[in-house]
Design a protein around this motif. Structure first.
Motif, PDB file in Angstrom:
ATOM      1  N   LEU A 323      44.829   2.608  40.033  1.00 56.97           N
ATOM      2  CA  LEU A 323      45.035   2.855  41.310  1.00 56.97           C
ATOM      3  C   LEU A 323      45.764   4.452  41.676  1.00 56.97           C
ATOM      4  N   ARG A 324      44.708   5.284  42.024  1.00 56.36           N
ATOM      5  CA  ARG A 324      45.382   6.658  42.121  1.00 56.36           C
ATOM      6  C   ARG A 324      46.950   6.541  42.592  1.00 56.36           C
ATOM      7  N   THR A 325      47.514   7.390  41.894  1.00 66.47           N
ATOM      8  CA  THR A 325      48.971   7.494  42.279  1.00 66.47           C
ATOM      9  C   THR A 325      49.277   8.813  43.129  1.00 66.47           C
ATOM     10  N   HIS A 326      48.093   9.502  43.210  1.00 65.60           N
ATOM     11  CA  HIS A 326      48.496  10.937  44.196  1.00 65.60           C
ATOM     12  C   HIS A 326      47.189  11.340  44.324  1.00 65.60           C
ATOM     13  N   THR A 327      46.861  12.194  45.583  1.00 68.14           N
ATOM     14  CA  THR A 327      45.590  12.806  45.692  1.00 68.14           C
ATOM     15  C   THR A 327      45.350  14.121  44.832  1.00 68.14           C
ATOM     16  N   THR A 328      46.226  14.442  44.110  1.00 61.37           N
ATOM     17  CA  THR A 328      45.982  15.593  43.058  1.00 61.37           C
ATOM     18  C   THR A 328      45.186  15.180  41.957  1.00 61.37           C
ATOM     19  N   ALA A 329      44.823  13.856  41.976  1.00 61.45           N
ATOM     20  CA  ALA A 329      43.930  13.358  41.243  1.00 61.45           C
ATOM     21  C   ALA A 329      42.482  13.825  41.638  1.00 61.45           C
ATOM     22  N   VAL A 330      42.494  13.935  43.204  1.00 58.22           N
ATOM     23  CA  VAL A 330      40.971  14.137  43.471  1.00 58.22           C
ATOM     24  C   VAL A 330      41.086  15.859  43.526  1.00 58.22           C
ATOM     25  N   SER A 331      42.223  16.409  43.903  1.00 54.55           N
ATOM     26  CA  SER A 331      42.072  18.090  43.915  1.00 54.55           C
ATOM     27  C   SER A 331      41.706  18.497  42.296  1.00 54.55           C
ATOM     28  N   SER A 332      42.114  17.594  41.225  1.00 56.26           N
ATOM     29  CA  SER A 332      41.981  18.232  40.196  1.00 56.26           C
ATOM     30  C   SER A 332      40.387  18.306  39.696  1.00 56.26           C
ATOM     31  N   ARG A 333      39.836  17.231  40.445  1.00 52.89           N
ATOM     32  CA  ARG A 333      38.478  17.350  40.412  1.00 52.89           C
ATOM     33  C   ARG A 333      37.564  18.248  41.206  1.00 52.89           C
ATOM     34  N   MET A 334      38.104  18.381  42.502  1.00 51.97           N
ATOM     35  CA  MET A 334      37.425  19.277  43.330  1.00 51.97           C
ATOM     36  C   MET A 334      38.088  20.516  43.483  1.00 51.97           C
ATOM     37  N   VAL A 335      39.274  20.785  43.016  1.00 53.68           N
ATOM     38  CA  VAL A 335      39.880  22.005  43.214  1.00 53.68           C
ATOM     39  C   VAL A 335      39.760  22.134  44.634  1.00 53.68           C
ATOM     40  N   GLY A 336      40.584  21.257  45.712  1.00 57.79           N
ATOM     41  CA  GLY A 336      40.607  21.230  47.094  1.00 57.79           C
ATOM     42  C   GLY A 336      41.830  21.958  47.413  1.00 57.79           C
ATOM     43  N   LEU A 337      42.119  23.182  47.201  1.00 61.24           N
ATOM     44  CA  LEU A 337      43.345  23.925  47.185  1.00 61.24           C
ATOM     45  C   LEU A 337      43.169  25.383  47.379  1.00 61.24           C
ATOM     46  N   VAL A 338      44.012  26.253  46.923  1.00 64.64           N
ATOM     47  CA  VAL A 338      43.658  27.666  47.021  1.00 64.64           C
ATOM     48  C   VAL A 338      43.602  28.244  45.601  1.00 64.64           C
ATOM     49  N   CYS A 339      42.615  28.837  45.470  1.00 64.98           N
ATOM     50  CA  CYS A 339      42.279  29.418  43.859  1.00 64.98           C
ATOM     51  C   CYS A 339      41.802  30.717  43.921  1.00 64.98           C
ATOM     52  N   ASP A 340      42.690  31.484  43.544  1.00 65.37           N
ATOM     53  CA  ASP A 340      42.022  33.087  43.502  1.00 65.37           C
ATOM     54  C   ASP A 340      42.691  33.960  42.423  1.00 65.37           C
TER      55      ASP A 340
END
Ligand SMILES: N[C@@H](Cc1ccccc1)C(=O)O
Length: 458
Positions: A323-340
């Motif tokens: 059971l996912r323990t944090h949404t960072t699991a999703v960000s690590s797939r999506m890169v839903g964050l700031v990347c530059d």
């Protein structure tokens, strides 16, 4: 009430009106406010017509009641001074302290007393033998409702001895629908009225289109829902888009391995994370195999300037469902964050500052922290003015090269990321200092009904 109404109507009929509702109230030994309530109701049904009578009088303040009994302070002070005079310091032993202060000042102004400083310690001496207590006489006149002159009234008002009192009574006359008894208009058309034909003459109560409906019992939003909407709005306005977070079951790979969290990390123990029995694994075959290989390498012996963890990485562990323990699991797939290219910690602090300022929590502090997947990492603290304390509201950091480089991101690309609490900022925004008051079975439902949509003054 009905009794008062009956008496009013009778009196209006017999005496052809009531000259003053105040006198009427005392004649029937009833409180004027009660009588006024009935008058307003009779006026609304046009049974009586009403003319206002304005009244004014001066009334004694509590302080003045005391002077009316014991004499004005100036006279009390004068009477306390013997013919040979009195040392200033002894006055308060003779009259109450407040009377001494006010009375001495007034008596000096009247020139009834003077100060003799010739023998060192100041001495109060009399300049008059006896005086008339004009102030007490004035208060007596007010108490007896007698007319007093304008200058006297002004002076006494300034001394806070009298205060104006204004009130209304009413002159009553028969109204267009006067009757000795109130006919109760019907609220419903009944079968009987139809059968007997009495509906023709029956008076019906009019609809009150201004009446407010009953407040609905449902439809209240929990503060957490309101603040969650705010979070969403602010991030959207800042240019972010939402990632799908409805996949609650995740493979260990995306939850941990991709984030450079070693397989023997305590958070991966069965008592810290819920693992699924069925389906117990997700095949990693669909993940690009070269990426998987690079993740294995960085865990086992490092790379990109890292020494790695030096253990033997097992694909079987990475396949375990949890059971996912944090949404960072999703960000690590999506890169839903700031990347530059060339992002710094300053960018991270800036984004978080912007977000929390828009939320109404501008006072932030950052504290160094540790996450396996970020370096540097910072816990985020917000100050609650109401609770007078700093509260942790989130965690953040810059993703490690050990996470990013196996994904194929170029060396100069950095990623800033964060995870925020929803409950803590809500507690600060709503001044709640115990999370059990916000969430769980102890929550008071009326708190949810009362909490404002717009929070002011925070
Ligand atoms: N995953 C962290 C939040 C976080 C996200 C990204 C970077 C740093 C921290 C948590 O659950 O608390």
């Amino acid at each position: 009430m009905a009794k008062v109404e009956g008496l009013l109507l009778k009196a209006i009929h017999e005496r052809n009106g009531i000259p003053d509702s105040g006198e009427f109230a005392s004649s029937i030994n009833e409180n004027h406010n009660v009588v006024v309530g009935q008058i307003k109701s009779l006026q609304a049904s046009e049974m009586v017509s009403v003319t206002d009578i304005d009244h004014f009088r001066w009334a004694l303040t509590d302080e003045a009641q005391n002077y009316l009994r014991n004499g004005s302070p100036e006279v009390q002070v004068l009477n306390a001074i013997p013919a040979e005079g009195l040392p200033m310091a002894d006055l308060k032993a003779k009259v109450p302290a407040d009377v001494a202060d006010i009375g001495f000042k007034q008596a000096m102004q009247q020139k009834w007393l003077s100060m003799d400083k010739s023998s060192g310690a100041p001495q109060i001496v009399r300049k008059v033998d006896a005086v008339e207590d004009k102030t007490q006489q004035l208060l007596q006149a007010v108490a007896e409702d007698k007319e007093i002159s304008k200058p006297d009234a002004e002076a006494a008002k300034k001394r806070k001895l009298i205060k104006p009192e204004q009130w209304k009574t009413y002159k009553l006359d028969k109204g267009p629908k006067f009757a000795l008894e109130r006919k109760k208009p019907a609220t419903e058309l009944t079968q009987e009225m139809l059968a007997k034909g009495t509906w023709r003459t029956q008076e019906f109560k009019e609809y009150n289109f201004n009446a407010l409906g009953q407040l609905p019992q449902g439809g209240h939003l929990h503060p957490l829902m309101k603040v969650r909407t705010q979070f969403r709005k602010i991030f959207t306005q800042m240019g972010f888009s939402e990632m799908p977070t409805n996949n609650y079951v995740e493979s260990s790979f995306w939850n941990f391995d991709a984030l450079f969290q070693p397989q023997q990390h305590p958070a991966r123990d069965a008592h810290d994370t819920f693992f699924l029995i069925k389906p117990s694994i997700t095949s990693l075959d669909r993940i690009p195999q070269d990426y998987l290989q690079r993740v294995r390498d960085v865990h086992q012996h490092g790379g990109y300037g890292s020494a790695g963890y030096g253990y033997s990485w097992k694909k079987a562990d990475a396949e375990k469902n949890l059971l996912r323990t944090h949404t960072t699991a999703v960000s690590s797939r999506m890169v839903g964050l700031v990347c530059d290219r060339g992002l710094t910690l300053g960018d991270l602090i800036g984004v978080l500052h912007e977000f929390f300022t828009r939320l109404g929590l501008p006072k932030l502090r950052f504290k160094p922290a540790y996450n396996p997947y970020t370096e540097p990492s910072m816990e985020i603290f917000s100050y609650s003015e109401q609770l007078r304390k700093w509260m942790e509201v989130g965690n953040s950091g810059m993703f490690r090269p050990e996470m990013l480089r196996p994904m194929g991101l170029p060396e100069d690309v950095s990623v800033i990321a964060w995870g925020l609490s929803l409950e803590r900022p809500t507690m600060i925004l709503y001044g709640i200092d115990n999370i059990r008051d916000l969430f769980g079975h102890k929550v008071n439902l009326s708190m949810i009904k009362r909490n404002p949509i717009c929070r002011l003054g925070l």
